[in-house]
Design a protein around this motif. Structure first.
Motif, short mmCIF file in Angstrom:
data_model
loop_
_atom_site.label_atom_id
_atom_site.label_comp_id
_atom_site.label_asym_id
_atom_site.label_seq_id
_atom_site.Cartn_x
_atom_site.Cartn_y
_atom_site.Cartn_z
N UNK A 40 -36.56 -7.48 63.11
CA UNK A 40 -37.61 -7.81 64.06
C UNK A 40 -39.01 -7.63 63.46
N UNK A 41 -39.97 -8.30 64.06
CA UNK A 41 -41.40 -8.04 63.87
C UNK A 41 -41.84 -8.08 62.41
N UNK A 42 -41.25 -9.04 61.65
CA UNK A 42 -41.63 -9.22 60.24
C UNK A 42 -41.47 -7.94 59.43
N UNK A 43 -40.57 -7.06 59.87
CA UNK A 43 -40.37 -5.80 59.17
C UNK A 43 -41.47 -4.78 59.42
N UNK A 44 -42.37 -5.09 60.33
CA UNK A 44 -43.52 -4.24 60.70
C UNK A 44 -44.35 -3.84 59.46
N UNK A 45 -44.92 -4.81 58.77
CA UNK A 45 -45.71 -4.51 57.56
C UNK A 45 -47.07 -3.93 57.90
N UNK A 46 -47.73 -3.43 56.88
CA UNK A 46 -49.11 -2.95 56.98
C UNK A 46 -50.02 -4.11 56.58
N UNK A 47 -50.68 -4.69 57.55
CA UNK A 47 -51.49 -5.89 57.28
C UNK A 47 -52.65 -5.61 56.34
N UNK A 94 -48.70 -6.41 48.35
CA UNK A 94 -48.68 -4.97 48.09
C UNK A 94 -47.90 -4.17 49.14
N UNK A 95 -47.50 -4.81 50.21
CA UNK A 95 -46.79 -4.06 51.24
C UNK A 95 -45.32 -3.89 50.86
N UNK A 96 -44.81 -2.65 50.82
CA UNK A 96 -43.42 -2.43 50.41
C UNK A 96 -42.40 -2.99 51.40
N UNK A 97 -42.77 -3.11 52.66
CA UNK A 97 -41.84 -3.66 53.64
C UNK A 97 -41.63 -5.15 53.42
N UNK A 98 -42.71 -5.86 53.10
CA UNK A 98 -42.58 -7.28 52.79
C UNK A 98 -41.73 -7.47 51.53
N UNK A 99 -41.96 -6.63 50.53
CA UNK A 99 -41.18 -6.72 49.28
C UNK A 99 -39.70 -6.51 49.55
N UNK A 100 -39.37 -5.49 50.33
CA UNK A 100 -37.97 -5.21 50.65
C UNK A 100 -37.37 -6.32 51.49
N UNK A 101 -38.12 -6.82 52.45
CA UNK A 101 -37.61 -7.88 53.30
C UNK A 101 -37.34 -9.14 52.52
N UNK A 102 -38.18 -9.45 51.56
CA UNK A 102 -37.93 -10.62 50.71
C UNK A 102 -36.65 -10.45 49.90
N UNK A 103 -36.38 -9.23 49.44
CA UNK A 103 -35.13 -8.96 48.74
C UNK A 103 -33.93 -9.18 49.66
N UNK A 104 -34.04 -8.70 50.88
CA UNK A 104 -32.95 -8.85 51.84
C UNK A 104 -32.73 -10.32 52.18
N UNK A 105 -33.81 -11.05 52.40
CA UNK A 105 -33.68 -12.47 52.75
C UNK A 105 -33.00 -13.27 51.65
#
Length: 294
Positions: free
Chosen positions: A177-184, A190-201
């Motif tokens: 949910x919620x784009x992984x709740x990144x830090x905008x 540079x956001x680690x949540x976006x990096x991890x989510x891209x790996x998962x996708x």
């Protein structure tokens, strides 16, 4: 009653209506309290948000299909979801709360399935008081497999990185949910949540919901800082992105935007009509088990 703000009282039409067959991949039904009591220990209670109020929003947006998501407010008691499914009709399905697996019999789970439930939402946020133990989580995953349901992950306030070890190795469909709740403030690079989510996708069984832009944003409306975050995720998995309004916007500490603003924000995320159709129609239809439109 809670101190959180209710949804916008006057839903407006967006600059263009949603595409035919559009699916709102997440909204909630709440209250009234006298009919649906809040579970003991619930982290929050929201103002009433009925199926009738939801229909006014969807009619304004041009949406006739969607997914009711059970909140932690009610936990394992899914009466509000079952009643809403009956009220809203065949265009609507639902997502249970994972607490249901702690107490529900196989017959009760089948009743939810027959009513239109196709997934369960898991929280790893201790503050919500709705986190399964590891053994209970493992049993729940087994039930998801038996039922053919997807897993839905509610990110923590700081994102998914701290809890990703629970679910990153699963091979069933997992919706973040919620784009992984990144830090905008960090941006997409540079956001680690976006990096991890891209790996998962990249694994093929993970999905992402492009939602909560209004709360992820640090610059405020019109939420320009969220657009590049969503864009990176669409580029990573255009066939596994979906959109949700998150109406009635639980735990809002300031007045929520008009829901048309959020649909129009999605229009800014996409680069083509094909991307928009995938995100609003085709992708959620596949994930949630809708039949193809005539």
């Amino acid at each position: 009653m809670s101190d959180y703000f209710p949804f916008h009282p006057e839903p407006r039409a967006p600059s263009r209506p949603a595409l035919a067959g559009a699916i709102d991949s997440q909204f909630h039904i709440l209250g009234p309290r006298e009919k649906y009591p809040v579970r003991p220990g619930a982290a929050y209670e929201m103002p009433t948000a009925t199926p009738e109020a939801l229909q006014r929003v969807h009619q304004a947006l041009g949406i006739r299909r969607g997914i009711i998501v059970q909140t932690t407010t009610y936990g394992e008691d899914h009466r509000v979801v079952l009643d809403a499914l009956a009220a809203l009709g065949p265009g609507y399905k639902a997502c249970a709360n994972a607490l249901v697996f702690e107490s529900a019999s196989d017959a009760e789970l089948q009743r939810l399935h027959d009513a239109g439930v196709r997934g369960a939402r898991f929280s790893f946020r201790q503050a919500l008081g709705a986190v399964l133990t590891r053994p209970a989580f493992d049993r729940a995953v087994g039930k998801l497999r038996e039922l053919g349901w997807y897993m839905k992950v509610q990110p923590e306030q700081t994102g998914i990185v701290e809890s990703v070890s629970w679910f990153e190795d699963l091979d069933l469909p997992v919706l973040i949910d919620h784009m992984g709740r990144p830090d905008a403030t960090l941006g997409p690079d540079r956001d680690p949540n976006i990096a991890k989510l891209r790996q998962l996708l990249a694994r093929g069984n993970f999905w992402v919901m492009l939602s909560l832009g209004e709360k992820i944003s640090r610059t405020g409306a019109p939420y320009d800082d969220v657009v590049p975050l969503a864009r990176v995720l669409i580029d990573a998995a255009p066939a596994r992105c979906v959109w949700g309004s998150d109406w009635p916007h639980p735990v809002s500490k300031k007045p929520p935007p008009n829901d048309a603003d959020l649909l129009e924000l999605l229009y800014r995320y996409v680069r083509s009509e094909d991307e928009l159709r995938r995100i609003l129609v085709d992708n959620p239809a596949e994930l949630f088990g809708y039949e193809a439109l005539a």
